[in-house]
Design a protein around this motif. Structure first.
Motif, PDB file in Angstrom:
ATOM      1  N   GLN A 102       0.831  -1.203   0.000  1.00 55.93           N
ATOM      2  CA  GLN A 102       0.000   0.000   0.000  1.00 55.93           C
ATOM      3  C   GLN A 102       0.873   1.262   0.000  1.00 55.93           C
ATOM      4  OE1 GLN A 102      -2.336  -0.804   3.501  1.00 55.93           O
ATOM      5  NE2 GLN A 102      -4.010  -1.731   2.349  1.00 55.93           N
ATOM      6  N   GLU A 103       1.956   1.223   0.794  1.00 54.32           N
ATOM      7  CA  GLU A 103       2.888   2.360   0.830  1.00 54.32           C
ATOM      8  C   GLU A 103       3.551   2.557  -0.523  1.00 54.32           C
ATOM      9  OE1 GLU A 103       5.581   1.472   3.975  1.00 54.32           O
ATOM     10  OE2 GLU A 103       4.062   1.720   5.550  1.00 54.32           O
ATOM     11  N   TYR A 104       3.888   1.422  -1.168  1.00 57.55           N
ATOM     12  CA  TYR A 104       4.516   1.488  -2.489  1.00 57.55           C
ATOM     13  C   TYR A 104       3.571   2.127  -3.506  1.00 57.55           C
ATOM     14  CZ  TYR A 104       6.173  -0.161  -7.037  1.00 57.55           C
ATOM     15  OH  TYR A 104       6.570  -0.232  -8.346  1.00 57.55           O
ATOM     16  N   GLU A 105       2.295   1.706  -3.492  1.00 53.75           N
ATOM     17  CA  GLU A 105       1.308   2.257  -4.422  1.00 53.75           C
ATOM     18  C   GLU A 105       1.079   3.746  -4.144  1.00 53.75           C
ATOM     19  OE1 GLU A 105       0.130   0.797  -7.021  1.00 53.75           O
ATOM     20  OE2 GLU A 105       1.112  -1.106  -6.574  1.00 53.75           O
ATOM     21  N   LYS A 106       0.995   4.091  -2.865  1.00 55.17           N
ATOM     22  CA  LYS A 106       0.807   5.499  -2.490  1.00 55.17           C
ATOM     23  C   LYS A 106       1.996   6.340  -2.940  1.00 55.17           C
ATOM     24  CE  LYS A 106       0.041   8.454   1.566  1.00 55.17           C
ATOM     25  NZ  LYS A 106      -0.065   8.479   3.045  1.00 55.17           N
ATOM     26  N   ARG A 107       3.203   5.794  -2.735  1.00 51.59           N
ATOM     27  CA  ARG A 107       4.411   6.510  -3.126  1.00 51.59           C
ATOM     28  C   ARG A 107       4.472   6.672  -4.650  1.00 51.59           C
ATOM     29  NH1 ARG A 107       7.795   3.363  -0.860  1.00 51.59           N
ATOM     30  NH2 ARG A 107       8.495   2.234  -2.691  1.00 51.59           N
ATOM     31  N   LYS A 108       4.057   5.640  -5.367  1.00 55.74           N
ATOM     32  CA  LYS A 108       4.042   5.716  -6.831  1.00 55.74           C
ATOM     33  C   LYS A 108       3.125   6.824  -7.316  1.00 55.74           C
ATOM     34  CE  LYS A 108       2.969   2.101  -9.174  1.00 55.74           C
ATOM     35  NZ  LYS A 108       2.797   0.895 -10.018  1.00 55.74           N
ATOM     36  N   ARG A 109       1.943   6.929  -6.687  1.00 57.00           N
ATOM     37  CA  ARG A 109       0.996   7.981  -7.066  1.00 57.00           C
ATOM     38  C   ARG A 109       1.570   9.360  -6.755  1.00 57.00           C
ATOM     39  NH1 ARG A 109      -2.675   4.400  -4.682  1.00 57.00           N
ATOM     40  NH2 ARG A 109      -2.815   5.697  -2.798  1.00 57.00           N
ATOM     41  N   LEU A 110       2.189   9.483  -5.561  1.00 56.23           N
ATOM     42  CA  LEU A 110       2.770  10.763  -5.155  1.00 56.23           C
ATOM     43  C   LEU A 110       3.874  11.183  -6.122  1.00 56.23           C
ATOM     44  CD1 LEU A 110       3.653  11.904  -1.596  1.00 56.23           C
ATOM     45  CD2 LEU A 110       5.407  12.026  -3.349  1.00 56.23           C
ATOM     46  N   ILE A 111       4.740  10.250  -6.463  1.00 56.00           N
ATOM     47  CA  ILE A 111       5.847  10.539  -7.375  1.00 56.00           C
ATOM     48  C   ILE A 111       5.315  10.967  -8.739  1.00 56.00           C
ATOM     49  CG2 ILE A 111       7.695   9.435  -8.720  1.00 56.00           C
ATOM     50  CD1 ILE A 111       8.398   7.847  -6.153  1.00 56.00           C
ATOM     51  N   LYS A 112       4.317  10.246  -9.223  1.00 57.53           N
ATOM     52  CA  LYS A 112       3.740  10.569 -10.537  1.00 57.53           C
ATOM     53  C   LYS A 112       3.118  11.960 -10.540  1.00 57.53           C
ATOM     54  CE  LYS A 112       0.657   8.664 -14.067  1.00 57.53           C
ATOM     55  NZ  LYS A 112      -0.285   7.567 -14.400  1.00 57.53           N
TER      56      LYS A 112
END
Length: 222
Positions: free
Chosen positions: A86-96
């Motif tokens: 979940q943290e990885y997905e959240k971080r991916k969205r934030l980075i994008k």
């Protein structure tokens, strides 16, 4: 109910101010129905873990484990994997999301490459790179959102293709604010890195000056 069914640990624990027995009532009733005696706070933690994983906390399969310690450790590991995903997905969205603005801002500087004595210095080209550098060097370049600081240009210095230090160059003050590697420690290459940046300051400042002039002209047009 608890004393009558010999749930002495739960009866005692229910007296604690911060324990909300209502959150566990369904699981307690399940334990009682299955003659399962709760003797340890690990069971309460276990129910909390199961709830976070979306497991059926009315089901004896989960609520009444034969080996509570082993079952709890297994579900903790599952929860840890889930949270990391979940943290990885959240971080991916934030980075994008942030990368769109960062790309617009950093684009004029991307041609900057400084090389000498086996050291190569490049501008950080994306928000993903901020994350990777932060992870590698265990510092705050990503966590403190340096990619949002529009008065700071960030670089990475590499030796034989390996990042050794990150550099934060203050565009307003026209000088290096900070340069460091793993855990914010200076490396053996530090002085050479600083000198290489200083010897190329004019190139950085020229681009920054062009950006400021262009920005002012656009503002005056409005």
């Amino acid at each position: 109910m608890l004393w009558k069914n010999k749930q002495f640990f739960l009866a005692e624990h229910s007296c604690y101010k911060n324990f909300k027995i209502g959150d566990y009532l369904a699981s307690i009733k399940c334990a009682i129905r299955n003659n399962y005696i709760v003797t340890d706070k690990i069971w309460i933690d276990h129910i909390d873990t199961l709830r976070q994983l979306g497991k059926d906390i009315h089901n004896a399969k989960y609520v009444c484990p034969v080996n509570l310690s082993d079952e709890h450790l297994m579900y903790i590991a599952k929860l840890d994997r889930l949270q990391k995903k979940q943290e990885y997905e959240k971080r991916k969205r934030l980075i994008k999301e942030h990368d769109i603005e960062y790309q617009k801002w950093v684009n004029p500087f991307l041609s900057l490459v400084f090389e000498k004595d086996g050291i190569t210095i490049n501008v950080l080209k994306s928000v993903q790179e901020f994350y990777e550098e932060g992870e590698k060097h265990k510092h705050c370049i990503f966590l403190n959102k340096y990619y949002e600081q529009t008065d700071t240009l960030c670089f990475k210095a590499e030796v034989e293709g390996t990042s050794v230090e990150n550099i934060a160059y203050n565009l307003a003050r026209k000088k290096v604010d900070h340069a460091a590697g793993y855990k914010n420690e200076e490396t053996a290459y530090h002085d050479k890195i600083i000198n290489l940046i200083n010897n190329n300051k004019s190139k950085i400042n020229k681009i920054w000056r062009t950006i400021l002039i262009s920005t002012n002209e656009q503002e005056n047009m409005h």
